[in-house]
Design an enzyme around this catalytic site. Sequence first.
Site, PDB file in Angstrom:
ATOM      1  CE  LYS A  31      -2.020  -1.017   3.910  1.00  0.00           C
ATOM      2  NZ  LYS A  31      -1.329  -2.295   4.192  1.00  0.00           N
ATOM      3  NE  ARG A 104      -4.664  -1.218   9.815  1.00  0.00           N
ATOM      4  CZ  ARG A 104      -3.571  -0.785   9.194  1.00  0.00           C
ATOM      5  NH1 ARG A 104      -3.513   0.408   8.658  1.00  0.00           N
ATOM      6  NH2 ARG A 104      -2.538  -1.570   9.097  1.00  0.00           N
ATOM      7  NE  ARG A 143       7.658  -2.998   6.158  1.00  0.00           N
ATOM      8  CZ  ARG A 143       6.368  -2.769   6.332  1.00  0.00           C
ATOM      9  NH1 ARG A 143       5.701  -2.061   5.452  1.00  0.00           N
ATOM     10  NH2 ARG A 143       5.766  -3.278   7.372  1.00  0.00           N
ATOM     11  NE  ARG A 176       6.017  -0.864  10.264  1.00  0.00           N
ATOM     12  CZ  ARG A 176       4.926  -0.767   9.507  1.00  0.00           C
ATOM     13  NH1 ARG A 176       4.945  -0.033   8.394  1.00  0.00           N
ATOM     14  NH2 ARG A 176       3.827  -1.402   9.852  1.00  0.00           N
ATOM     15  NE  ARG A 187       1.713  -5.293  10.981  1.00  0.00           N
ATOM     16  CZ  ARG A 187       2.807  -5.052  10.239  1.00  0.00           C
ATOM     17  NH1 ARG A 187       3.954  -5.606  10.577  1.00  0.00           N
ATOM     18  NH2 ARG A 187       2.750  -4.270   9.198  1.00  0.00           N
TER      19      ARG A 187
HETATM   20  P1  AP5 Z   1       4.875  -1.628   1.865  1.00  0.00           P
HETATM   21  O1  AP5 Z   1       4.559  -0.778   0.692  1.00  0.00           O
HETATM   22  O2  AP5 Z   1       5.660  -1.058   2.981  1.00  0.00           O
HETATM   23  O3  AP5 Z   1       3.537  -2.338   2.378  1.00  0.00           O
HETATM   24  P2  AP5 Z   1       2.275  -1.777   3.165  1.00  0.00           P
HETATM   25  O4  AP5 Z   1       1.059  -2.399   2.553  1.00  0.00           O
HETATM   26  O5  AP5 Z   1       2.327  -0.307   3.275  1.00  0.00           O
HETATM   27  O6  AP5 Z   1       2.540  -2.501   4.554  1.00  0.00           O
HETATM   28  P3  AP5 Z   1       2.476  -1.942   6.050  1.00  0.00           P
HETATM   29  O7  AP5 Z   1       3.176  -2.941   6.923  1.00  0.00           O
HETATM   30  O8  AP5 Z   1       2.893  -0.544   6.113  1.00  0.00           O
HETATM   31  O9  AP5 Z   1       0.985  -2.081   6.304  1.00  0.00           O
HETATM   32  P4  AP5 Z   1       0.280  -2.046   7.624  1.00  0.00           P
HETATM   33  O10 AP5 Z   1      -1.084  -1.844   7.125  1.00  0.00           O
HETATM   34  O11 AP5 Z   1       0.437  -3.221   8.493  1.00  0.00           O
HETATM   35  O12 AP5 Z   1       1.025  -0.891   8.443  1.00  0.00           O
HETATM   36  P5  AP5 Z   1       0.657   0.598   8.779  1.00  0.00           P
HETATM   37  O13 AP5 Z   1       1.891   1.370   8.833  1.00  0.00           O
HETATM   38  O14 AP5 Z   1      -0.462   1.066   7.927  1.00  0.00           O
HETATM   39  O15 AP5 Z   1       5.621  -2.940   1.312  1.00  0.00           O
HETATM   40  C1  AP5 Z   1       6.067  -3.964   2.190  1.00  0.00           C
HETATM   41  C2  AP5 Z   1       7.443  -4.469   1.764  1.00  0.00           C
HETATM   42  O16 AP5 Z   1       7.339  -5.162   0.530  1.00  0.00           O
HETATM   43  C3  AP5 Z   1       8.465  -3.354   1.516  1.00  0.00           C
HETATM   44  O17 AP5 Z   1       9.731  -3.825   1.888  1.00  0.00           O
HETATM   45  C4  AP5 Z   1       8.393  -3.116   0.004  1.00  0.00           C
HETATM   46  O18 AP5 Z   1       9.615  -2.609  -0.535  1.00  0.00           O
HETATM   47  C5  AP5 Z   1       8.102  -4.521  -0.498  1.00  0.00           C
HETATM   48  N1  AP5 Z   1       7.247  -4.536  -1.682  1.00  0.00           N
HETATM   49  C6  AP5 Z   1       6.187  -3.713  -1.970  1.00  0.00           C
HETATM   50  N2  AP5 Z   1       5.628  -4.062  -3.135  1.00  0.00           N
HETATM   51  C7  AP5 Z   1       6.319  -5.154  -3.595  1.00  0.00           C
HETATM   52  C8  AP5 Z   1       6.208  -5.979  -4.748  1.00  0.00           C
HETATM   53  N3  AP5 Z   1       5.238  -5.752  -5.675  1.00  0.00           N
HETATM   54  N4  AP5 Z   1       7.080  -7.007  -4.884  1.00  0.00           N
HETATM   55  C9  AP5 Z   1       8.062  -7.234  -3.944  1.00  0.00           C
HETATM   56  N5  AP5 Z   1       8.239  -6.474  -2.838  1.00  0.00           N
HETATM   57  C10 AP5 Z   1       7.360  -5.446  -2.669  1.00  0.00           C
HETATM   58  O19 AP5 Z   1       0.092   0.430  10.246  1.00  0.00           O
HETATM   59  C11 AP5 Z   1       0.928   0.021  11.301  1.00  0.00           C
HETATM   60  C12 AP5 Z   1       0.141  -0.081  12.581  1.00  0.00           C
HETATM   61  O20 AP5 Z   1      -0.413   1.200  12.915  1.00  0.00           O
HETATM   62  C13 AP5 Z   1      -1.060  -1.023  12.566  1.00  0.00           C
HETATM   63  O21 AP5 Z   1      -0.696  -2.351  12.833  1.00  0.00           O
HETATM   64  C14 AP5 Z   1      -1.919  -0.406  13.657  1.00  0.00           C
HETATM   65  O22 AP5 Z   1      -1.441  -0.750  14.921  1.00  0.00           O
HETATM   66  C15 AP5 Z   1      -1.709   1.082  13.467  1.00  0.00           C
HETATM   67  N6  AP5 Z   1      -2.675   1.700  12.545  1.00  0.00           N
HETATM   68  C16 AP5 Z   1      -2.396   2.342  11.370  1.00  0.00           C
HETATM   69  N7  AP5 Z   1      -3.520   2.784  10.781  1.00  0.00           N
HETATM   70  C17 AP5 Z   1      -4.538   2.416  11.602  1.00  0.00           C
HETATM   71  C18 AP5 Z   1      -5.946   2.558  11.536  1.00  0.00           C
HETATM   72  N8  AP5 Z   1      -6.549   3.177  10.499  1.00  0.00           N
HETATM   73  N9  AP5 Z   1      -6.686   2.042  12.541  1.00  0.00           N
HETATM   74  C19 AP5 Z   1      -6.117   1.412  13.589  1.00  0.00           C
HETATM   75  N10 AP5 Z   1      -4.781   1.235  13.715  1.00  0.00           N
HETATM   76  C20 AP5 Z   1      -3.996   1.723  12.728  1.00  0.00           C
HETATM   77 MG    MG Z   2       2.631   1.040   4.878  1.00  0.00          MG
END
Ligand code: AP5
Ligand code: MG
Length: 230
Positions: A31, A104, A143, A176, A187
């Site tokens: 994402k 979410r 990552r 992370r 997760r």
């Molecule tokens: P990346 O692009 O970083 O993936 P992502 O989908 O953004 O993954 P996140 O871990 O950031 O998602 P998340 O939803 O768990 O975390 P968030 O920060 O939102 O890609 C991942 C890896 O793969 C990278 O190394 C990238 O280079 C690689 N990659 C990407 N595309 C690729 C491809 N096509 N092929 C190969 N490799 C690839 O949330 C974190 C925490 O915050 C949550 O757990 C929660 O506690 C809290 N939080 C955030 N938002 C909310 C909300 N709205 N409500 C409640 N809690 C929340």
């Molecule tokens: Mg992300």
Amino acid sequence: MTRGIYFAGHNAIEEEPNMKIIMLGAPGAGKGTQAKKIAAKYNIPHIATGDIFRANLKEGTELGKKAKEYMDQGLLVPDELVVDIVVDRLKKLETGYVLDGFPRTIPQAEAHTAILKKVGKKMDYVLEINVPDENIIKRMSGRRVCLNCGASYHLEYNPPKTENVCDECGNELVLRIDDAAETVKKRLQIYHDQTQPLIDFYSGTGVLRTVDGTLEIEEVFQNIVKILGE
Ligand code: AP5
Ligand code: MG
Ligand code: ZN
């Protein structure tokens, strides 16, 4: 919708200043990676709730400390803490946006729909990036992220130009805490239980599109660009 195209260096930037996009997908689906590219190409702000919490934590704010208690364990931060922050940002925006990591839960999606309704606007696209759980667990250990600007890299699939240094802002890259294998599993479980129902929530509205997130980063992006250009 007004549309303009101009050139910055070698890259064409297409202005779609009113386009409103939600990124849906499991943790690690890509994402953040794709949202950053979309934001740059269409010149709209990228709003990522995870990045907002991590930035707050880095600055030592109360919000950051509270969010950390949940994030480190792979749990969702309670809706009350998330919704107000996002509503506040969106209220100040005159343009469109790409939302990454929000909504979410169903209550978050309902809150978002309510703000749009209030100002007589609607979503343009909800992009679901589809990646099976097996691929995700493999991806996360490689990552590396920048806690300063939110950029995300991968040791193998998307390495920075200089080892451990962010291409965008020069900050040091880190692993992370919530990317530990056991936490990733938790997760994923929470994603399936609480976030996947949003696919049904949006599928009736005609804005949901699914892309295959197992392809290479650039291929996924080209498929997204095709959808956004429809
Ligand atoms: P990346 O692009 O970083 O993936 P992502 O989908 O953004 O993954 P996140 O871990 O950031 O998602 P998340 O939803 O768990 O975390 P968030 O920060 O939102 O890609 C991942 C890896 O793969 C990278 O190394 C990238 O280079 C690689 N990659 C990407 N595309 C690729 C491809 N096509 N092929 C190969 N490799 C690839 O949330 C974190 C925490 O915050 C949550 O757990 C929660 O506690 C809290 N939080 C955030 N938002 C909310 C909300 N709205 N409500 C409640 N809690 C929340
Ligand atoms: Mg992300
Ligand atoms: Zn950075």
